[in-house]
Design an enzyme around this catalytic site. Structure first.
Site, PDB file in Angstrom:
ATOM      1  N   LYS A   1      -5.065 -10.575  -6.259  1.00 50.53           N
ATOM      2  CA  LYS A   1      -6.217 -10.716  -5.371  1.00 50.53           C
ATOM      3  C   LYS A   1      -7.294  -9.693  -5.733  1.00 50.53           C
ATOM      4  O   LYS A   1      -6.973  -8.554  -6.067  1.00 50.53           O
ATOM      5  CB  LYS A   1      -5.704 -10.464  -3.945  1.00 50.53           C
ATOM      6  CG  LYS A   1      -6.723 -10.543  -2.868  1.00 50.53           C
ATOM      7  CD  LYS A   1      -6.164  -9.979  -1.565  1.00 50.53           C
ATOM      8  CE  LYS A   1      -6.072  -8.469  -1.569  1.00 50.53           C
ATOM      9  NZ  LYS A   1      -5.936  -7.827  -0.271  1.00 50.53           N
TER      10      LYS A   1
ATOM     11  N   LYS B   1       0.838  -1.209   0.000  1.00 55.18           N
ATOM     12  CA  LYS B   1       0.000   0.000   0.000  1.00 55.18           C
ATOM     13  C   LYS B   1       0.866   1.251   0.000  1.00 55.18           C
ATOM     14  O   LYS B   1       0.543   2.225  -0.673  1.00 55.18           O
ATOM     15  CB  LYS B   1      -0.935   0.020   1.216  1.00 55.18           C
ATOM     16  CG  LYS B   1      -2.112  -0.927   1.081  1.00 55.18           C
ATOM     17  CD  LYS B   1      -3.158  -0.609   2.122  1.00 55.18           C
ATOM     18  CE  LYS B   1      -4.280  -1.627   2.136  1.00 55.18           C
ATOM     19  NZ  LYS B   1      -5.219  -1.420   3.229  1.00 55.18           N
TER      20      LYS B   1
ATOM     21  N   LYS C   1     -10.404  -4.095  -2.859  1.00 57.41           N
ATOM     22  CA  LYS C   1     -11.239  -2.890  -2.865  1.00 57.41           C
ATOM     23  C   LYS C   1     -10.534  -1.760  -3.593  1.00 57.41           C
ATOM     24  O   LYS C   1     -11.162  -0.971  -4.271  1.00 57.41           O
ATOM     25  CB  LYS C   1     -11.519  -2.450  -1.433  1.00 57.41           C
ATOM     26  CG  LYS C   1     -12.482  -3.357  -0.711  1.00 57.41           C
ATOM     27  CD  LYS C   1     -12.582  -2.923   0.735  1.00 57.41           C
ATOM     28  CE  LYS C   1     -13.427  -3.885   1.538  1.00 57.41           C
ATOM     29  NZ  LYS C   1     -13.207  -3.736   2.975  1.00 57.41           N
TER      30      LYS C   1
END
Ligand code: TYM
Length: 338
Positions: free
Chosen positions: A195, A113, A198
């Protein structure tokens, strides 16, 4: 026999997708009757990346409504919003003060991230400590999560063990991650090597979102990336990741075993049939959830009541735990007579 304590959480976002549902929410609902459960909409975790305030407020309520719509029963499970229970933020500070920085810098989610952000906020690094507190302040035995959260639950165990060792106590219960056997890692439909997430779900074609219309769901499945073959069966082959992902979704939604799933597609005419069939079972599974979600959002009374009662119950459990932790760590308690 005392029931096992379960804690799990989910970040509020309009992008809640099939991976969240199959890897987490659906299992929470399915197993709630035999356990003592705490399910939390972790709005404080969402603040670790920039948010629009009005949107965050809306999505937090919408996420709570979605949990109820997915079958989480407030009679059997405590459902609450993380920021309604101050013990989480207070206790996080205490845990920060026993958690080595290096443990956080090693987290793969932080590395991923932070690589995608221009400016990395302190909260993003600290995120797993807040999560550890969520779990530990409820004495949770089990933490049902998707595969991607396993490392954070393992860190939670390390933090708990470190606290127990430092203060020579058995104060914290050491929790277990509980990962699904099927759909623990639902992959992106546009790219089955990553994956479903969101943060990528704004890209059309990546994910099926729980509140998507039937037409949109069909569209996304029809565009799903597969391979140039025709065979519809589970295979441990990276080239077959797309087909495997579709079959895994179908298996999780229908609750069948692998042989039954393959038998369902024995007479299918290629991947086109597979995609439409998977879309159909997903649309049917989501239809009642979407209807219930709309109902709950239209009349805020029921939702507000559930969340207020949930926060009160969550406070009853977590605040005494954090108060006791403060005393163990040497902080002076408020004198009871004042
Ligand atoms: P979050 O909000 O990213 O995801 C919620 C749950 O969905 C699972 N999940 C998936 N499962 C299968 N396939 C996927 N593609 C997929 N993507 C997500 C996640 O593993 C998770 O179980 N940090 C957590 C929230 C949290 C929490 C906690 C969880 C905060 N405190 C305490 C457990 C206990 C998170 O961001 O999950």
């Amino acid at each position: 026999m005392t029931k096992k304590r379960v804690f799990s959480g989910i970040q509020p976002t309009g992008n809640t997708h099939l991976g969240n549902y199959l890897g987490a929410i659906r299992r929470w609902a399915a197993e709630q009757a035999d356990k003592t459960n705490f399910f939390c909409v972790v709005d404080l975790h969402s603040l670790t990346v920039p948010q629009d305030p009005a949107q965050l407020r809306h999505e937090t309520r919408s996420m709570a409504a979605l949990l109820l719509a997915c079958g989480i029963d407030p009679q059997q499970s405590t459902v609450f919003i993380q920021s309604h229970v101050t013990a989480h933020a207070e206790g996080c500070w205490l845990l920060n003060c026993i958690t080595p920085l290096g443990w956080l810098q090693r987290m793969t989610q932080f590395k991923d991230k932070s690589a995608r952000q221009e400016s990395v906020l302190t909260g993003l690094l600290d995120y797993p400590v807040l999560m550890a507190g969520d779990i530990l302040f409820y004495d949770a035995d089990e933490v049902p999560v998707g595969e991607d959260q396993k490392q954070h639950v393992e860190l939670t165990r390390d933090i708990a063990q470190r606290f127990n060792a430092l203060y020579e106590t058995e104060f914290f219960v050491i929790p277990q991650p509980v990962i699904a056997k099927v759909a623990a890692r639902v992959m992106g439909l546009d790219d089955p090597t990553v994956k479903m997430s969101k943060s990528l779900a704004d890209k059309r074609g990546h994910a099926v979102k729980l509140l998507d219309s039937p037409d949109e769901i069909l569209y996304v499945f029809k565009r799903a990336v597969t391979d140039s073959g025709r065979e519809i069966r589970f295979a441990d082959d990276p080239d077959k990741a797309g087909v495997n992902n579709l079959l895994g979704i179908y298996q999780a939604v229908t609750g069948q075993d692998r042989a039954a799933v393959e038998a369902d597609f024995a007479s299918a005419r290629g991947y086109g049939d597979l995609k439409v069939r998977v879309a159909e079972v997903v649309i049917e599974a989501l239809r009642p959830i979407q209807a219930r979600h709309a109902e709950l959002m239209a009349d805020s009374g029921e939702l507000d009541h559930v969340l207020a009662a949930g926060a009160a119950r969550a406070r009853e459990v977590s605040q005494p735990k954090v108060d006791e932790m403060k005393q163990i760590m040497g902080l002076v308690p408020v004198h009871p007579t004042f």
